[in-house]
Design a protein around this motif. Structure first.
Motif, PDB file in Angstrom:
ATOM      1  N   ARG A 146      11.353   3.488 -17.487  1.00 27.90           N
ATOM      2  CA  ARG A 146      10.769   2.903 -18.691  1.00 27.90           C
ATOM      3  C   ARG A 146       9.608   2.019 -18.268  1.00 27.90           C
ATOM      4  N   ALA A 171       7.445   3.301 -29.049  1.00 33.41           N
ATOM      5  CA  ALA A 171       8.342   3.998 -28.122  1.00 33.41           C
ATOM      6  C   ALA A 171       8.020   5.493 -28.090  1.00 33.41           C
ATOM      7  N   LEU A 198       9.658   8.873 -26.201  1.00 34.26           N
ATOM      8  CA  LEU A 198      10.695   9.485 -25.373  1.00 34.26           C
ATOM      9  C   LEU A 198      10.186  10.806 -24.813  1.00 34.26           C
ATOM     10  N   HIS A 207      20.297  11.483 -24.706  1.00 38.20           N
ATOM     11  CA  HIS A 207      19.018  10.884 -25.099  1.00 38.20           C
ATOM     12  C   HIS A 207      19.200   9.887 -26.236  1.00 38.20           C
ATOM     13  N   GLU A 208      20.034  10.218 -27.198  1.00 37.59           N
ATOM     14  CA  GLU A 208      20.288   9.277 -28.291  1.00 37.59           C
ATOM     15  C   GLU A 208      20.997   8.030 -27.779  1.00 37.59           C
ATOM     16  N   LEU A 228      18.487   5.699 -26.027  1.00 36.83           N
ATOM     17  CA  LEU A 228      17.664   4.943 -26.992  1.00 36.83           C
ATOM     18  C   LEU A 228      18.459   3.788 -27.587  1.00 36.83           C
ATOM     19  N   ILE A 274      16.240   0.803 -29.156  1.00 32.42           N
ATOM     20  CA  ILE A 274      15.081   1.431 -29.807  1.00 32.42           C
ATOM     21  C   ILE A 274      15.522   2.071 -31.124  1.00 32.42           C
ATOM     22  N   THR A 286      11.252   6.252 -32.559  1.00 32.00           N
ATOM     23  CA  THR A 286      10.617   6.806 -31.373  1.00 32.00           C
ATOM     24  C   THR A 286       9.769   8.027 -31.724  1.00 32.00           C
ATOM     25  N   PRO A 341      18.573   6.505 -33.560  1.00 26.88           N
ATOM     26  CA  PRO A 341      17.177   6.083 -33.819  1.00 26.88           C
ATOM     27  C   PRO A 341      16.407   7.142 -34.605  1.00 26.88           C
TER      28      PRO A 341
END
Length: 291
Positions: free
Chosen positions: A26, A32, A34, A87-88, A91, A96, A99, A126
């Motif tokens: 990051r 944001a 991704l 991935h979720e 975040l 976050i 995104t 997110p």
């Protein structure tokens, strides 16, 4: 490990997902963004556009389970759904709420699953504000797997996958690049070092069996695109034998008001083959849709 990869890993962090260590980087500030990498490599796929992206965005780039510097469990059934969960979860772990997404190859299917979940629950967090797809199997009916892929996805893959010599893997990767953008010997050695690190030799063929899921969930993963649930742009390398101009043509047929940028003579890895063109096309789109 080569210094370039050591530096990449040293600047990253880890978080736990399902009892496995997941590597991510990051860096940057702004909206944001991704980055969802493809198969068979990892977040290092983004290194040629990393500095440009982090100058404008808060960039998050994980390595999926079984790839890169994340854990590579041998007795594991890898799944697009699990990759989407990861991935979720990352975040949420980072706090976050909104995104943008930039996805490539396997990451295209992961992103499609993330979008399908938002069709089921528009308030799901997110929130995804806009998506850019690079080359990948958006519509499986026109995807063209090569012979080596079909072999590794078959039961023979369990025998032949761990025995694949590096020159064979290098040849399979090289043919996916455009005619004038193929990786040098040093560049290929970097890619293969990531590929074979850890338990890579024993899990690469297992991670690569996502085309079966693409067939099973074709309608689920196609619907968010056909319904245009978020702003989308496709940046396509047309000479990619798997998902080049023929995939862009199918996208044009099915997606209302398709936004497509085609990069002449570029193959499967636009972000490595034409980084400046990819950044320019991505940034021009993303800055219009950033929250």
């Amino acid at each position: 490990m080569r210094p370039e990869l050591d530096r990449w890993r040293a600047r990253g962090s880890y978080f736990d997902h399902g009892g496995h260590r997941i590597f991510y980087r990051r860096e940057g500030s702004g909206p944001a963004l991704l980055l969802v990498h493809g198969y068979p490599f990892n977040s290092y796929d983004w290194h040629r556009i990393w500095c440009d992206l982090t100058a404008h965005y808060d960039v998050i780039a994980p390595d999926m389970l079984g790839m890169g510097f994340s854990d590579k469990p041998i007795r594991h059934r890898y799944s697009v759904f699990e990759h989407a969960d990861m991935h979720e979860a990352l975040l949420r772990h980072l706090g976050i709420e909104h995104t943008l997404l930039l996805a490539h190859d396997l990451g295209v299917s992961v992103t499609q699953e993330m979008l399908a979940r938002r069709l089921e629950d528009p308030a799901r967090s997110p929130a995804i504000d806009a998506v850019i797809f690079l080359n990948g199997g958006l519509f499986i009916e026109v995807y063209r797997p090569r012979l080596v892929q079909r072999i590794l996805e078959s039961p023979l893959g369990d025998v032949l996958g761990p025995l694949t010599p590096r020159p064979v893997a290098a040849a399979a990767v090289r043919e996916m690049f455009g005619p004038g953008t193929k990786p040098t010997g040093d560049e290929m050695r970097l890619l293969l070092e990531v590929l074979f690190s850890g338990n890579g030799r024993f899990v690469n063929h297992r991670v690569g069996r996502f085309n079966a899921e693409r067939k099973t969930y074709r309608e689920r993963w196609g619907e968010p695109l056909v319904r245009n649930i978020v702003p989308m742009r496709l940046i396509n390398g047309p000479v990619d034998p798997n998902s080049g101009a023929h995939m862009a043509a199918r996208y044009r047929e099915l997606v209302p008001g398709p936004d497509i940028v085609s990069l002449d003579n570029i193959g499967h890895w636009p972000q490595l083959e034409a980084p400046q063109a990819v950044f320019a096309a991505a940034h021009a789109f993303l800055r219009r849709h950033a929250p």
